[in-house]
Scaffold this motif. Structure first.
Motif, PDB file in Angstrom:
ATOM      1  N   ILE B 390       0.845  -1.198   0.000  1.00 46.59           N
ATOM      2  CA  ILE B 390       0.000   0.000   0.000  1.00 46.59           C
ATOM      3  C   ILE B 390       0.880   1.249   0.000  1.00 46.59           C
ATOM      4  CG2 ILE B 390      -1.621   1.356   1.370  1.00 46.59           C
ATOM      5  CD1 ILE B 390      -2.941  -1.232   2.214  1.00 46.59           C
ATOM      6  N   ILE B 391       1.960   1.212   0.809  1.00 46.75           N
ATOM      7  CA  ILE B 391       2.862   2.370   0.834  1.00 46.75           C
ATOM      8  C   ILE B 391       3.448   2.608  -0.561  1.00 46.75           C
ATOM      9  CG2 ILE B 391       5.038   3.259   1.759  1.00 46.75           C
ATOM     10  CD1 ILE B 391       4.399   1.748   4.348  1.00 46.75           C
ATOM     11  N   ILE B 392       3.873   1.523  -1.211  1.00 44.25           N
ATOM     12  CA  ILE B 392       4.448   1.670  -2.553  1.00 44.25           C
ATOM     13  C   ILE B 392       3.414   2.254  -3.517  1.00 44.25           C
ATOM     14  CG2 ILE B 392       5.401   0.392  -4.512  1.00 44.25           C
ATOM     15  CD1 ILE B 392       6.578  -1.572  -2.471  1.00 44.25           C
ATOM     16  N   LEU B 393       2.179   1.728  -3.430  1.00 45.61           N
ATOM     17  CA  LEU B 393       1.107   2.238  -4.301  1.00 45.61           C
ATOM     18  C   LEU B 393       0.864   3.718  -4.050  1.00 45.61           C
ATOM     19  CD1 LEU B 393      -1.243   1.696  -6.296  1.00 45.61           C
ATOM     20  CD2 LEU B 393      -2.632   1.058  -4.359  1.00 45.61           C
ATOM     21  N   LEU B 394       0.822   4.101  -2.771  1.00 47.99           N
ATOM     22  CA  LEU B 394       0.572   5.506  -2.440  1.00 47.99           C
ATOM     23  C   LEU B 394       1.708   6.394  -2.949  1.00 47.99           C
ATOM     24  CD1 LEU B 394      -0.970   5.334   1.146  1.00 47.99           C
ATOM     25  CD2 LEU B 394      -2.125   5.702  -1.020  1.00 47.99           C
ATOM     26  N   VAL B 395       2.956   5.878  -2.864  1.00 54.46           N
ATOM     27  CA  VAL B 395       4.080   6.666  -3.371  1.00 54.46           C
ATOM     28  C   VAL B 395       3.912   6.925  -4.869  1.00 54.46           C
ATOM     29  CG1 VAL B 395       6.547   6.583  -3.889  1.00 54.46           C
ATOM     30  CG2 VAL B 395       5.741   6.023  -1.601  1.00 54.46           C
ATOM     31  N   PHE B 396       3.530   5.873  -5.608  1.00 51.85           N
ATOM     32  CA  PHE B 396       3.299   6.058  -7.042  1.00 51.85           C
ATOM     33  C   PHE B 396       2.195   7.091  -7.288  1.00 51.85           C
ATOM     34  CE2 PHE B 396       5.379   1.875  -7.850  1.00 51.85           C
ATOM     35  CZ  PHE B 396       6.267   2.339  -8.795  1.00 51.85           C
ATOM     36  N   LEU B 397       1.100   6.978  -6.526  1.00 50.43           N
ATOM     37  CA  LEU B 397      -0.023   7.897  -6.721  1.00 50.43           C
ATOM     38  C   LEU B 397       0.397   9.327  -6.422  1.00 50.43           C
ATOM     39  CD1 LEU B 397      -3.004   5.890  -5.243  1.00 50.43           C
ATOM     40  CD2 LEU B 397      -2.593   6.497  -7.606  1.00 50.43           C
ATOM     41  N   ILE B 398       1.167   9.503  -5.319  1.00 50.78           N
ATOM     42  CA  ILE B 398       1.606  10.848  -4.955  1.00 50.78           C
ATOM     43  C   ILE B 398       2.490  11.421  -6.057  1.00 50.78           C
ATOM     44  CG2 ILE B 398       3.088  12.124  -3.362  1.00 50.78           C
ATOM     45  CD1 ILE B 398       2.008  10.231  -1.157  1.00 50.78           C
ATOM     46  N   LEU B 399       3.397  10.582  -6.588  1.00 51.42           N
ATOM     47  CA  LEU B 399       4.271  11.048  -7.668  1.00 51.42           C
ATOM     48  C   LEU B 399       3.459  11.514  -8.867  1.00 51.42           C
ATOM     49  CD1 LEU B 399       7.278   8.560  -7.753  1.00 51.42           C
ATOM     50  CD2 LEU B 399       7.267  10.975  -7.166  1.00 51.42           C
ATOM     51  N   MET B 400       2.455  10.695  -9.251  1.00 46.08           N
ATOM     52  CA  MET B 400       1.666  11.056 -10.432  1.00 46.08           C
ATOM     53  C   MET B 400       0.912  12.358 -10.202  1.00 46.08           C
ATOM     54  SD  MET B 400       0.327   7.333 -11.522  1.00 46.08           S
ATOM     55  CE  MET B 400      -0.473   7.705 -13.056  1.00 46.08           C
ATOM     56  N   ASN B 401       0.320  12.507  -9.023  1.00 51.98           N
ATOM     57  CA  ASN B 401      -0.424  13.728  -8.752  1.00 51.98           C
ATOM     58  C   ASN B 401       0.506  14.934  -8.667  1.00 51.98           C
ATOM     59  OD1 ASN B 401      -3.327  13.174  -8.485  1.00 51.98           O
ATOM     60  ND2 ASN B 401      -2.597  11.628  -7.072  1.00 51.98           N
ATOM     61  N   LEU B 402       1.717  14.691  -8.143  1.00 54.12           N
ATOM     62  CA  LEU B 402       2.696  15.773  -8.063  1.00 54.12           C
ATOM     63  C   LEU B 402       3.051  16.268  -9.465  1.00 54.12           C
ATOM     64  CD1 LEU B 402       3.661  16.645  -5.335  1.00 54.12           C
ATOM     65  CD2 LEU B 402       5.853  15.568  -5.785  1.00 54.12           C
ATOM     66  N   ILE B 403       3.262  15.308 -10.382  1.00 53.88           N
ATOM     67  CA  ILE B 403       3.572  15.692 -11.757  1.00 53.88           C
ATOM     68  C   ILE B 403       2.431  16.533 -12.328  1.00 53.88           C
ATOM     69  CG2 ILE B 403       3.926  14.824 -14.090  1.00 53.88           C
ATOM     70  CD1 ILE B 403       5.291  12.391 -12.830  1.00 53.88           C
ATOM     71  N   ALA B 404       1.195  16.087 -12.053  1.00 59.16           N
ATOM     72  CA  ALA B 404       0.038  16.831 -12.566  1.00 59.16           C
ATOM     73  C   ALA B 404       0.013  18.243 -11.998  1.00 59.16           C
ATOM     74  CB  ALA B 404      -1.249  16.091 -12.220  1.00 59.16           C
ATOM     75  N   VAL B 405       0.277  18.373 -10.698  1.00 57.28           N
ATOM     76  CA  VAL B 405       0.247  19.696 -10.064  1.00 57.28           C
ATOM     77  C   VAL B 405       1.333  20.588 -10.645  1.00 57.28           C
ATOM     78  CG1 VAL B 405       0.668  20.911  -7.905  1.00 57.28           C
ATOM     79  CG2 VAL B 405      -0.815  18.923  -7.925  1.00 57.28           C
ATOM     80  N   ILE B 406       2.549  20.019 -10.793  1.00 50.65           N
ATOM     81  CA  ILE B 406       3.660  20.814 -11.324  1.00 50.65           C
ATOM     82  C   ILE B 406       3.354  21.277 -12.746  1.00 50.65           C
ATOM     83  CG2 ILE B 406       6.057  20.673 -12.085  1.00 50.65           C
ATOM     84  CD1 ILE B 406       6.534  18.852  -9.637  1.00 50.65           C
ATOM     85  N   LEU B 407       2.820  20.330 -13.537  1.00 52.72           N
ATOM     86  CA  LEU B 407       2.458  20.651 -14.921  1.00 52.72           C
ATOM     87  C   LEU B 407       1.463  21.801 -14.954  1.00 52.72           C
ATOM     88  CD1 LEU B 407       3.475  19.040 -17.367  1.00 52.72           C
ATOM     89  CD2 LEU B 407       1.233  18.026 -17.504  1.00 52.72           C
ATOM     90  N   ARG B 408       0.476  21.716 -14.049  1.00 50.84           N
ATOM     91  CA  ARG B 408      -0.562  22.734 -14.020  1.00 50.84           C
ATOM     92  C   ARG B 408       0.030  24.082 -13.608  1.00 50.84           C
ATOM     93  NH1 ARG B 408      -5.225  21.227 -10.187  1.00 50.84           N
ATOM     94  NH2 ARG B 408      -5.505  19.507 -11.624  1.00 50.84           N
ATOM     95  N   LYS B 409       0.865  24.050 -12.566  1.00 48.74           N
ATOM     96  CA  LYS B 409       1.464  25.295 -12.063  1.00 48.74           C
ATOM     97  C   LYS B 409       2.340  25.928 -13.124  1.00 48.74           C
ATOM     98  CE  LYS B 409       0.426  26.137  -7.729  1.00 48.74           C
ATOM     99  NZ  LYS B 409       0.432  25.096  -6.707  1.00 48.74           N
ATOM    100  N   LYS B 410       3.086  25.083 -13.843  1.00 52.19           N
ATOM    101  CA  LYS B 410       4.077  25.613 -14.762  1.00 52.19           C
ATOM    102  C   LYS B 410       3.440  26.201 -16.018  1.00 52.19           C
ATOM    103  CE  LYS B 410       8.654  24.738 -16.368  1.00 52.19           C
ATOM    104  NZ  LYS B 410       9.648  23.808 -16.801  1.00 52.19           N
ATOM    105  N   PHE B 411       2.389  25.516 -16.505  1.00 49.76           N
ATOM    106  CA  PHE B 411       1.863  25.936 -17.803  1.00 49.76           C
ATOM    107  C   PHE B 411       0.536  26.663 -17.733  1.00 49.76           C
ATOM    108  CE2 PHE B 411       4.739  22.469 -18.882  1.00 49.76           C
ATOM    109  CZ  PHE B 411       5.482  23.081 -19.863  1.00 49.76           C
ATOM    110  N   GLU B 412      -0.052  26.695 -16.538  1.00 48.91           N
ATOM    111  CA  GLU B 412      -1.369  27.329 -16.447  1.00 48.91           C
ATOM    112  C   GLU B 412      -1.228  28.817 -16.731  1.00 48.91           C
ATOM    113  OE1 GLU B 412      -3.354  27.674 -12.639  1.00 48.91           O
ATOM    114  OE2 GLU B 412      -5.042  26.598 -13.528  1.00 48.91           O
ATOM    115  N   LYS B 413      -2.099  29.292 -17.623  1.00 49.58           N
ATOM    116  CA  LYS B 413      -2.047  30.713 -17.952  1.00 49.58           C
ATOM    117  C   LYS B 413      -3.360  31.333 -17.580  1.00 49.58           C
ATOM    118  CE  LYS B 413       1.230  30.949 -21.707  1.00 49.58           C
ATOM    119  NZ  LYS B 413       1.281  30.723 -23.137  1.00 49.58           N
ATOM    120  N   LYS B 414      -3.286  32.467 -16.941  1.00 47.09           N
ATOM    121  CA  LYS B 414      -4.517  33.229 -16.676  1.00 47.09           C
ATOM    122  C   LYS B 414      -4.625  34.264 -17.777  1.00 47.09           C
ATOM    123  CE  LYS B 414      -6.241  31.975 -12.550  1.00 47.09           C
ATOM    124  NZ  LYS B 414      -6.326  30.561 -12.884  1.00 47.09           N
ATOM    125  N   TRP B 415      -5.678  34.148 -18.591  1.00 49.52           N
ATOM    126  CA  TRP B 415      -5.795  35.068 -19.720  1.00 49.52           C
ATOM    127  C   TRP B 415      -6.451  36.362 -19.276  1.00 49.52           C
ATOM    128  CZ3 TRP B 415      -3.155  33.443 -23.788  1.00 49.52           C
ATOM    129  CH2 TRP B 415      -2.882  32.074 -23.885  1.00 49.52           C
TER     130      TRP B 415
END
Lengths: 457, 415
Positions: B390-415
């Protein structure tokens, strides 16, 4: 030819035609003005060469096992003496012999003659695949060559084709819905051929374990699903009793009281709670909450099991809190500020405003959110499979173990199974009921949410 | 008159302010309950699982003669381990005593020994770090320290041998590489999550490969090309409903359609990938549509105004600007698919599979299913591993969500 070989041939041909269209267009453009740029000539040819043959290979490959099976089924009786009932068994054996899982036995006529039929069927199917593929590719190439001329408006044609491709891809989700409906309906009809639909929907005895021998006790199996529906309802009720108050109050706090800095800390907590896989909740329910409730009962002098509906419902409720909270907060923030300001202007406190103005205004949306949460609760599988019981009790006492629709579907279908028994088909009938109920809940709730949004926009 | 009103209001003020505080504290309670529950789950999983990341080993002297090295294939590694153990306890002679002793080492020890010895190994005595059995591991990790029977499942003699080995400093705890590198096993000390991880990788790979293009295409069609009519409305309603269909129903679809109708193999990642694709499609579509609508109309109109065709406008302007949003939605969908297990149970991905799957057609399980399988075992060695998985699974999930958050923060544009 293997699948990748088809794909590579397809790709090479498409690229060649692309280059051909492009270079011809460049040549044309030196003498006259064209309707489209050179890239569109290439793109048109590429699509013509690639898409139809790719679709053909895809569909044919999906249908291949079925076709081989059909050919073997129609040819085998003339070679071997095969009863229709034992065909599946023999066919599986042939598959295994061919895949060299079962060693080939030269003295066994099933192996020698049957395998010849099977190999023949494979050859027939793959040769016709090659021939059909070849003719489709030929026609596509001829069409592309014919269209590569200066008076052709390649842009309009290519864009139309892309639009069609996009539309076809967007049909996949529609096909999925119909696929679900058909596959569940088809097996359910077979089930209702064996068990009457009234016995299923209104019967109160559920013991689907049909025995292998006729003379064993309980060999008939009983398929009255009322206890299963009752159990599902009971667990969903417990879950909602946890999720609605906690979800609603946290939504009120987050959208009306919390400062944005507090929100930044609290919202991720709910998001993490929503992101934990259900199997983890199931493990937690079975390992911690169930035994905890049993021990609590022991201390109070009650005989409880660790599979009580209360334990399962409690964990499921916690799982649904973020869901209720996020929908409710969306709905509450959609209530116009002017309504609140009017209430403050009359001298109402914040809580009075929330109770008398915001919540009544948001009520339809909140109810819709709750209905979506209910459909989540009755469709939740892993928690009940891991922590709920399997015995079908018709009870409304949350301290007793009950079973649910999803838990039954899983237990009936996991493990060895034959597809004609009422036992496995019953799972599809339960699936049909689950699908229809959740679909109705969702359609109604989404309709309400949509109407509600329009009202305040 | 106004004085009356004033007293009337001030009389009520106390209870009104109390109500205000009650409302506020109810909200705080609800959030505390939710965060408390989260903390409880995480702390229990962690406190149960962290010990599985180390494993107990016994140092056993292994005697290798020159003849052994010359002909490795003829060595009986099981016997080598047994001889080594016997050497540590020369006083034991009786058969029953020896059998007890041999059970301290895991059955996996001889496999590890076989792997370690090659024709280059110099002959003589080597100190082999042998995998201990799960029962020894449990005691060494201190599971039974405070309980009534401090020797757990070991017999009295075995416990004495264990004590003697501890006194001689031959028992050690090392990083549990088996957990990460091996497939499932019926012996807890040899069981690992690698097979399940590979299964998850195959399933998610197929899901990503299919759901992103199809989801993006659907979103582009609905937002940019579809005519506003009944049929388009129907597709929309249909997608929204599909997002709320219970996942177990998708499993029924996979079973009836892909396995029974199309004849795909049971337990194979390819079918799992198909089923999860259909399940995550609505998530990808809804996220992608939101990303496309957030592209400002002025940019689109500028492109059209300069004479670009609709397709050119979409390809050159809408897609590049919406791509980060689409990818974020896809990653979130993938995270959902990674944690999903109910539909995979239906298509037979729940099986005891010891080999690490090599292709998308070989039978396999996925990480959540491995957790489900291990959770069923009453063996303490397995419940420790369940939490570790379960810990390993949660680590994978956290990594994936982290990537999503970083992607959003980096490329999100407020028009």
């Amino acid at each position: 030819m293997s699948l990748s070989a088809y794909f590579v041939i397809n790709l090479i041909l498409a690229l060649l035609l692309y280059l051909y269209g492009r270079s011809r267009a460049i040549a044309f453009s030196s003498s006259r003005k064209l309707f489209a740029t050179k890239g569109y000539f290439g793109l048109h040819n590429l699509l013509v060469a690639f898409v139809p043959s790719f679709l053909f290979v895809l569909i044919y490959t999906l249908a291949e096992p079925g076709m081989i099976r059909y050919l073997v089924q129609s040819a085998l009786p003339s070679v071997l003496d095969v009863e229709p009932e034992s065909f599946q068994f023999i066919y599986n054996e042939l598959l295994n012999v061919h895949a060299e899982i079962i060693p080939f036995d030269a003295s066994n006529t099933t192996h020698t003659l049957g395998l010849a039929v099977y190999v023949g069927a494979i050859n027939t199917v793959s040769i016709s695949k090659m021939l059909l593929f070849g003719s489709i590719v030929l026609i596509a190439t001829m069409y592309a060559l014919y269209r590569t001329n200066p008076s052709f408006n390649a842009r309009v044609h290519a864009e139309l084709m892309i639009k069609w491709i996009l539309m076809l891809l967007s049909m996949i989700s529609v096909i999925t819905t119909f696929g679900i409906l058909l596959s569940v309906l088809f097996e359910s009809i077979r089930f209702f051929g064996q068990v009457s639909i009234f016995d299923f929907l209104f019967g109160t005895q559920w013991s689907p374990q049909t025995a292998i021998r006729e003379d064993q006790v309980g060999s008939s199996g009983a398929f009255g699903a009322v206890p299963v529906f009752g159990g599902t309802l009971l667990i969903a009720l417990v879950a909602m009793a946890v999720a609605i108050p906690f979800g609603l109050f946290s939504a009120i706090f987050l959208s009306e009281y919390a400062k944005s800095s507090t929100k930044d800390i609290l919202k991720p907590i709910l998001e993490i709670l929503a992101g934990i896989p259900t199997v983890v909740y199931g493990y937690f329910a079975a390992l911690v909450i169930g035994p905890f409730i049993r021990e609590l009962g022991d201390n109070l002098g009650w005989q409880l099991t660790s599979e009580s509906a209360l334990a399962v419902g409690l964990v499921m409720g916690v799982m649904i809190i973020p869901f209720v909270s996020s929908i409710s907060s969306d709905v509450i923030s959609a209530v116009p500020m002017s309504l609140r300001e009017g209430s403050y202007g009359c001298g109402a406190t914040k809580s009075e405003t929330i109770r008398n103005v915001v919540l009544p205004a948001a009520l339809p949306g909140i109810i819709a959110g709750v209905l979506l949460a209910v459909s989540r609760a009755i469709g939740e599988t892993m928690i009940v499979v891991m922590a709920a019981g399997l015995a079908a009790n018709l009870t409304f006492n949350p301290l007793e173990p009950v079973t649910t629709v999803t838990a039954q579907i899983v237990t009936l279908l996991v493990g060895d199974q034959e597809f004609d028994s009422a036992k496995t088909l019953a799972a599809f009938a339960l699936g049909l009921v689950l699908f229809v109920v959740t679909l109705l809940l969702n359609i109604y709730a989404l309709h309400v949410v949509r109407k509600y949004r329009e009202q305040y926009e | 008159m106004s004085r009356d009103l004033k007293t009337l209001v001030s009389q009520g003020l106390k209870s009104r302010y109390r109500n205000e505080r009650i409302m506020r504290s109810l909200g705080v309670t609800a959030l505390l309950f939710a965060s408390g529950f989260l903390l409880l789950i995480l702390s229990i999983i962690f406190s149960q699982g962290y010990r599985a990341f180390t494993q107990t080993y016994i140092e056993i002297p292994i005697e290798l003669s020159t003849a052994d090295i010359e002909d490795i294939s003829s060595i009986n590694f099981q016997n080598k381990i047994r001889d080594g153990l016997r050497e540590l306890f020369p006083e034991l002679q009786a058969r029953a005593e020896l059998a007890d002793l041999f059970r301290l080492a895991s059955r996996g020890a001889s496999i590890d020994l076989e792997r370690d010895i090659s024709s280059e190994t110099p002959p003589g005595t080597i100190n082999f770090i042998a995998l201990a059995s799960s029962d020894v591991d449990m005691i060494n990790k201190g599971y039974f320290v405070d309980s009534e029977s401090p020797r757990g499942r070991l017999s009295e003699q075995q416990y004495e041998y264990f004590q003697s080995l501890t006194d001689r400093n031959l028992i050690s705890r090392q990083i549990n590489t088996n957990l990460f590198l091996k497939g499932d096993s019926s012996y807890p000390e040899m069981a690992g999550v690698m097979g399940a991880i590979m299964g998850s990788v195959f399933v998610l790979g197929i899901t990503l490969f299919l759901s992103f293009p199809i989801g993006a295409a659907t979103a582009i069609y609905l937002e940019e090309f579809a005519p506003k009519n009944r049929f388009t409305d129907f597709i929309e309603v249909n997608i929204n409903n599909l997002a709320a269909v219970p996942s177990v129903i998708f499993g029924l679809l996979g079973l009836a359609m892909f396995i029974n109708f199309f004849g795909f193999p049971r337990s194979a990642p390819i079918v799992g990938g198909f089923v999860l694709t259909l399940m995550t499609l609505p998530i990808v579509i809804i996220a992608s549509r939101a990303a496309i609508t957030s592209v400002p109309p002025s940019i689109k109109e500028a492109a059209l105004g300069l004479g670009a065709s609709k397709l050119k406008m979409v390809v050159d302007h809408v897609i590049p600007l919406a791509l980060p949003g689409m990818l974020t939605g896809t990653i979130i969908g993938m995270a959902r698919a990674l944690g999903e297990s109910a539909p995979l149970l239906m298509i037979g991905m729940v099986a005891f599979i010891t080999e690490i799957p090599q292709t998308i057609f070989s039978p396999s399980t996925t990480l959540p299913i491995q957790i489900f399988l291990w959770a069923d075992s009453p063996d303490r060695g397995f419940s420790e591993r369940t939490s570790a998985a379960i810990i390993i699974l949660l680590v994978f999930l956290i990594l994936m969500n982290l990537i999503a958050v970083i992607l959003r923060k980096k490329f999100e544009k407020k028009w």
